[in-house]
Design an enzyme around this catalytic site. Structure first.
Site, PDB file in Angstrom:
ATOM      1  N   LYS A 206      13.091  -3.548   1.399  1.00  0.00           N
ATOM      2  CA  LYS A 206      13.557  -3.981   2.717  1.00  0.00           C
ATOM      3  C   LYS A 206      14.664  -5.022   2.563  1.00  0.00           C
ATOM      4  O   LYS A 206      15.710  -4.931   3.165  1.00  0.00           O
ATOM      5  CB  LYS A 206      12.378  -4.539   3.511  1.00  0.00           C
ATOM      6  CG  LYS A 206      12.770  -5.064   4.865  1.00  0.00           C
ATOM      7  CD  LYS A 206      11.577  -5.577   5.636  1.00  0.00           C
ATOM      8  CE  LYS A 206      12.070  -6.343   6.864  1.00  0.00           C
ATOM      9  NZ  LYS A 206      10.990  -6.876   7.665  1.00  0.00           N
ATOM     10  N   GLU A 212      11.659  -8.202  -8.816  1.00  0.00           N
ATOM     11  CA  GLU A 212      11.049  -7.154  -9.646  1.00  0.00           C
ATOM     12  C   GLU A 212      11.744  -5.812  -9.409  1.00  0.00           C
ATOM     13  O   GLU A 212      12.049  -5.072 -10.347  1.00  0.00           O
ATOM     14  CB  GLU A 212       9.556  -7.005  -9.308  1.00  0.00           C
ATOM     15  CG  GLU A 212       8.715  -8.219  -9.627  1.00  0.00           C
ATOM     16  CD  GLU A 212       8.585  -9.174  -8.435  1.00  0.00           C
ATOM     17  OE1 GLU A 212       9.540  -9.276  -7.636  1.00  0.00           O
ATOM     18  OE2 GLU A 212       7.536  -9.828  -8.321  1.00  0.00           O
ATOM     19  N   GLY A 266       7.501  -5.144   5.899  1.00  0.00           N
ATOM     20  CA  GLY A 266       7.365  -4.424   4.629  1.00  0.00           C
ATOM     21  C   GLY A 266       6.072  -3.638   4.526  1.00  0.00           C
ATOM     22  O   GLY A 266       6.065  -2.463   4.152  1.00  0.00           O
ATOM     23  N   ARG A 267       4.942  -4.257   4.892  1.00  0.00           N
ATOM     24  CA  ARG A 267       3.652  -3.562   4.729  1.00  0.00           C
ATOM     25  C   ARG A 267       3.393  -2.542   5.834  1.00  0.00           C
ATOM     26  O   ARG A 267       2.360  -1.880   5.839  1.00  0.00           O
ATOM     27  CB  ARG A 267       2.513  -4.588   4.632  1.00  0.00           C
ATOM     28  CG  ARG A 267       2.494  -5.615   5.732  1.00  0.00           C
ATOM     29  CD  ARG A 267       1.599  -6.796   5.390  1.00  0.00           C
ATOM     30  NE  ARG A 267       1.734  -7.879   6.358  1.00  0.00           N
ATOM     31  CZ  ARG A 267       2.666  -8.819   6.325  1.00  0.00           C
ATOM     32  NH1 ARG A 267       3.564  -8.803   5.357  1.00  0.00           N
ATOM     33  NH2 ARG A 267       2.713  -9.768   7.237  1.00  0.00           N
ATOM     34  N   GLU A 352      -2.132  -9.974   3.356  1.00  0.00           N
ATOM     35  CA  GLU A 352      -0.801 -10.568   3.542  1.00  0.00           C
ATOM     36  C   GLU A 352      -0.563 -10.829   5.036  1.00  0.00           C
ATOM     37  O   GLU A 352       0.163 -11.752   5.404  1.00  0.00           O
ATOM     38  CB  GLU A 352       0.290  -9.646   2.980  1.00  0.00           C
ATOM     39  CG  GLU A 352       1.639 -10.335   2.844  1.00  0.00           C
ATOM     40  CD  GLU A 352       2.656  -9.541   2.029  1.00  0.00           C
ATOM     41  OE1 GLU A 352       2.746  -9.746   0.805  1.00  0.00           O
ATOM     42  OE2 GLU A 352       3.374  -8.714   2.610  1.00  0.00           O
ATOM     43  N   HIS A 383     -21.171   3.136  -8.911  1.00  0.00           N
ATOM     44  CA  HIS A 383     -21.510   2.915 -10.319  1.00  0.00           C
ATOM     45  C   HIS A 383     -20.825   1.675 -10.871  1.00  0.00           C
ATOM     46  O   HIS A 383     -20.684   1.528 -12.085  1.00  0.00           O
ATOM     47  CB  HIS A 383     -21.168   4.160 -11.132  1.00  0.00           C
ATOM     48  CG  HIS A 383     -21.921   5.360 -10.636  1.00  0.00           C
ATOM     49  ND1 HIS A 383     -23.209   5.632 -11.030  1.00  0.00           N
ATOM     50  CD2 HIS A 383     -21.591   6.297  -9.716  1.00  0.00           C
ATOM     51  CE1 HIS A 383     -23.630   6.722 -10.405  1.00  0.00           C
ATOM     52  NE2 HIS A 383     -22.674   7.138  -9.588  1.00  0.00           N
ATOM     53  N   LYS A 511       7.597 -17.277  -5.879  1.00  0.00           N
ATOM     54  CA  LYS A 511       8.843 -16.591  -6.251  1.00  0.00           C
ATOM     55  C   LYS A 511       9.896 -17.613  -6.662  1.00  0.00           C
ATOM     56  O   LYS A 511      10.587 -17.444  -7.662  1.00  0.00           O
ATOM     57  CB  LYS A 511       9.398 -15.817  -5.041  1.00  0.00           C
ATOM     58  CG  LYS A 511       8.781 -14.492  -4.752  1.00  0.00           C
ATOM     59  CD  LYS A 511       9.659 -13.806  -3.705  1.00  0.00           C
ATOM     60  CE  LYS A 511       8.927 -12.771  -2.923  1.00  0.00           C
ATOM     61  NZ  LYS A 511       9.707 -12.229  -1.814  1.00  0.00           N
TER      62      LYS A 511
HETATM   63  O1  F6P Z   1       5.543  -9.912  -1.766  1.00  0.00           O
HETATM   64  C1  F6P Z   1       6.137 -10.184  -0.563  1.00  0.00           C
HETATM   65  C2  F6P Z   1       6.927  -9.069  -0.030  1.00  0.00           C
HETATM   66  O2  F6P Z   1       7.903  -9.630   0.744  1.00  0.00           O
HETATM   67  C3  F6P Z   1       6.112  -8.063   0.759  1.00  0.00           C
HETATM   68  O3  F6P Z   1       5.850  -8.450   2.037  1.00  0.00           O
HETATM   69  C4  F6P Z   1       6.982  -6.865   0.680  1.00  0.00           C
HETATM   70  O4  F6P Z   1       6.288  -5.724   1.040  1.00  0.00           O
HETATM   71  C5  F6P Z   1       7.378  -6.920  -0.768  1.00  0.00           C
HETATM   72  O5  F6P Z   1       7.552  -8.290  -1.042  1.00  0.00           O
HETATM   73  C6  F6P Z   1       8.615  -6.157  -1.123  1.00  0.00           C
HETATM   74  O6  F6P Z   1       9.726  -6.609  -0.404  1.00  0.00           O
HETATM   75  P1  F6P Z   1      11.044  -5.771  -0.313  1.00  0.00           P
HETATM   76  O7  F6P Z   1      10.731  -4.484   0.359  1.00  0.00           O
HETATM   77  O8  F6P Z   1      11.980  -6.619   0.474  1.00  0.00           O
HETATM   78  O9  F6P Z   1      11.553  -5.546  -1.712  1.00  0.00           O
END
Ligand code: F6P
Length: 543
Positions: A206, A212, A266-267, A352, A383, A511
């Site tokens: 987003k 990462e 995002g979620r 979250e 289990h 972060k």
């Molecule tokens: O970990 C926080 C967060 O902002 C989440 O809310 C989101 O889903 C994820 O990182 C990935 O963010 P992006 O889609 O901006 O890479």
């Protein structure tokens, strides 16, 4: 709605939770012979059975009183009217626009969100058609056979969970791989056996600033460039993002960027272009059915009376467990291996969203909010951790999820799954006294001393709460409806707890620190830390 009436409603829930009989469930069936019918609520073939909770008529009344005095109705209206329910980021939460029906108008602030979403949906459909039809090919002219989706959090958990669910039984149109963790071995694993010339790479982010995802996208770019040359990047990369400036800087062609708006969290983004991988892997029709299922739940949530409203009932049951009975954990057990990543998806969705310690106005919350969410598919869970849920001192409510019909041809296996799901819920409810356990052992001819010794170990307390969610099929439509059920449950709980369910400031601090520590581990600079952190950095420095 006044503060004092809301506080009075919470006090009543707490007082009911403090009663000696607050955890009794079995007696409620004797008190009300129609309890099962009263506590089962359906939307078409989807039924939620709350009868195996300790929600008595008094508790139910108190929970709905809380919903009324907290103006839950007004919140629902504001949510669907595109109001700024995300008050710390001054945004609407209008992910529902991406699954709206034709002709429906949903606004996000001043924007016609549905018009935007439909335009995006059509572009996605054409793209998927062209990839599947082979008119869109890789740089060397070979058709794509694999899609590698790079993203993390909401840009990974929903798409990967749904893709797996929709392709496990039916097979894939394109083989999908998912790369989320910034770990070199993850890249090796996810690209093992892949042919770069036949691999389409989706960078789902987003913000397009997530470290990462950026790191993994650059490694993937190098993987393509090393195999096919610099010019191949355009043909092999697609971006799904709200940040068109950053996608452009990365070198992704404008026509390969599927943008979306920041009114999609995002979620909550798997319905938006972030879900492109689902359509590529499972087929457009499946994706369409997924959206249709979620839309059916949207309409139900927006229109059904609170008393018959499935997300509202799920939310209130959760409130009872957390704030009435003091539960700090909640277990989700899908009796369907296709949904094995559903608990992981829910962890982000619920924790979250509602794992917040301040109210929407920034005051400390006065009561517990989100419980720890965990789960595994049944019967695997039986289990491993179910031991604790049956006999441990902590009472942990469980959601059972079960389809009536199997998605595979193994009806016998599905019958076994179903029997186990029902049995677990029954065991939690009914339990077994030590006397019963002892009698059973004596009947097998066991030595009485041994039977007496083992009886307390083989007794089950019972009166342990569960919610049974069942539907005919866990197909794309059923899964879409199920996810939207939980999405709206989370929004309702956030409203009642008075937290902003749509921001996630809690992930920012770590972060920012990681950026500084990364510089230190690379030997650039040294910052001030607590002694424990400094020791760790010293250990890992120059490794
Ligand atoms: O970990 C926080 C967060 O902002 C989440 O809310 C989101 O889903 C994820 O990182 C990935 O963010 P992006 O889609 O901006 O890479």
């Amino acid at each position: 709605m006044t503060v004092s009436s809301i506080e009075a409603a919470w006090d009543r829930i707490a007082a009911l939770g403090a009663r000696a009989d607050a955890r009794q469930i079995n007696t409620l069936f004797y008190d009300d012979p129609n309890r099962v019918e009263r506590m089962r609520v359906s939307l078409d073939d989807l039924t939620i059975d709350l009868s195996k909770t300790s929600i008595s008529p008094d508790v139910r009344e108190a929970l709905f009183d809380l919903a009324r005095v907290s103006d839950l109705d007004g919140f629902r209206r504001r949510l669907f009217a595109g109001g700024e329910v995300n008050n710390t980021e001054a945004r609407a939460a209008m992910h529902m626009a991406h699954r709206a029906a034709p002709g429906e108008v949903l606004m996000a602030g001043d924007e016609d969100a549905t018009a935007f979403a439909w335009e995006r949906r059509e572009r996605m459909r054409l793209f998927v058609r062209d990839v599947h039809g082979g008119t869109l090919r890789g740089a060397t002219g070979l058709p794509f056979t694999t899609v590698l989706s790079i993203g993390i959090g909401g840009s990974d958990l929903g798409p990967s969970m749904v893709t797996e669910a929709l392709t496990m039984a039916e097979g894939e149109r394109l083989e999908a791989r998912f790369l989320s963790n910034v770990d070199g071995t993850a890249f090796v694993r996810e690209t093992r056996g892949l042919d770069p010339a036949r691999t389409l790479i989706l960078v789902a982010s987003k913000s397009f600033t997530t470290a990462e995802t950026a790191a993994n996208a650059h490694v993937a770019r190098k993987w393509i460039v090393d195999a096919l040359g610099e010019d191949a990047v355009g043909a092999h990369f697609v971006a799904l993002s709200t940040n068109l400036h950053a996608t452009n800087e990365f070198g992704i062609l404008r026509e390969r960027v599927f943008g979306f708006r920041n009114w999609v969290g995002g979620r909550f983004s798997l319905w938006s272009p972030v879900g492109l991988v689902i359509a590529l892997a499972a087929g457009w029709d499946q994706f369409d059915r997924l959206l249709a299922g979620a839309h059916a739940m949207d309409r139900h949530f927006a229109e059904a009376d609170l008393e018959q409203n499935l997300p509202v009932l799920m939310a209130l049951a959760g409130i009872w467990h957390v704030n009435g009975l003091g539960s700090t954990a909640h277990c989700v057990l899908p009796y369907d291996d296709r949904l094995r990543r559903f608990p992981a998806f829910l962890q982000q969705l619920e924790m979250e969203s509602n794992g917040k310690g301040v109210t929407r106005e920034g005051a400390p919350v006065k009561r517990m909010t989100c419980p720890v969410i965990f789960g595994e598919p049944g019967t695997n869970a039986q289990h491993s951790f179910m031991q604790m849920i049956h006999q441990g001192p902590a009472v942990i409510p469980v959601d059972f999820i079960l389809a009536h019909f199997a998605m595979s041809h193994r009806a016998d296996a599905h019958r076994m799954l179903s029997a186990n799901a029902i049995a677990q819920a029954e065991a939690l409810l009914c339990g077994k006294t030590a006397v019963q356990a002892e009698m059973e052992m004596l009947q097998t001819g066991m030595d009485p001393v041994q039977a007496a010794f083992l009886a307390p170990h083989r007794a089950f307390p019972g009166d342990r709460p569960s919610i049974f969610i069942s539907m005919e099929h866990l197909d794309a439509y059923g899964i879409g409806r199920l996810i939207a059920l939980y999405e709206h449950k989370v929004a309702v709980q956030g409203h009642l707890w008075d937290v902003n369910s749509f921001d996630q400031w809690g992930v920012e601090f770590g972060k920012a620190l990681a950026t500084g520590i990364l510089a230190e581990l690379s030997g650039d600079r040294v910052y001030d830390h607590d002694p424990s952190t400094s020791a760790l950095i010293a250990t890992l420095h120059d490794v």
